[in-house]
Scaffold this motif. Structure first.
Motif: not given
Length: 147
Positions: A30-41, A126-133
């Motif tokens: 769910f985090v990987l597919t639906s939470v784009p950032s910590v401020p969003f969460l 969340i940050h690892s997803t942002l770094e990968r993108k």
């Protein structure tokens, strides 16, 4: 011999590695597919904590210490994701917590529970997803010798 582990983009040694429970797989997905950032969460969790509150960009901005513009974008992103809705008239400039389905509400509730006990791990995910993108985006513009 000391081994190394890569955990959410952070190198740790055996001696320094702390024993944390794993993030449940359904929450991780769910985090990987639906939470784009910590401020969003953080925005989502604020709305969830007070579902009767009417949130406008100024109020959210003051609670998260961000600009009104960014807060407005987060509120609209939450609405687009089906996690919030525009409040009823005459407060249509505000947003309220309102997942579009019970399944989504249940996923958010589970994430909120996990976040309380595993804040660092969820944040790293969340940050690892942002770094990968970001790396994928940068790689798209990398000059290649063969072109």
């Amino acid at each position: 011999m000391t081994g190394f582990f890569l955990s959410f983009s952070v190198w740790e040694t055996d001696a320094n590695r702390m024993s944390y429970p794993q993030i449940p797989e359904d929450v991780r997905r769910f985090v990987l597919t639906s939470v784009p950032s910590v401020p969003f969460l953080e925005s989502l969790l604020l709305l969830r904590a007070d579902p009767d509150q009417r949130w406008d960009s100024a109020l959210l901005a003051s609670r998260l210490y961000i600009s009104d513009r960014v807060a407005g974008e987060l509120l609209e992103d939450l609405r687009t994701a089906g996690m919030a809705r525009r409040c009823d008239a005459p407060h249509t400039h505000c947003y309220c917590y309102g997942p579009v389905s019970e399944l989504l509400r249940d996923k958010i509730d589970l994430l909120a529970d996990v976040y309380v006990s595993q804040l660092v791990e969820v944040t790293h995910l969340i940050h690892s997803t942002l770094e990968r993108k970001a790396q994928q985006f940068a790689d798209a513009f990398r000059l290649r010798k063969d072109t």
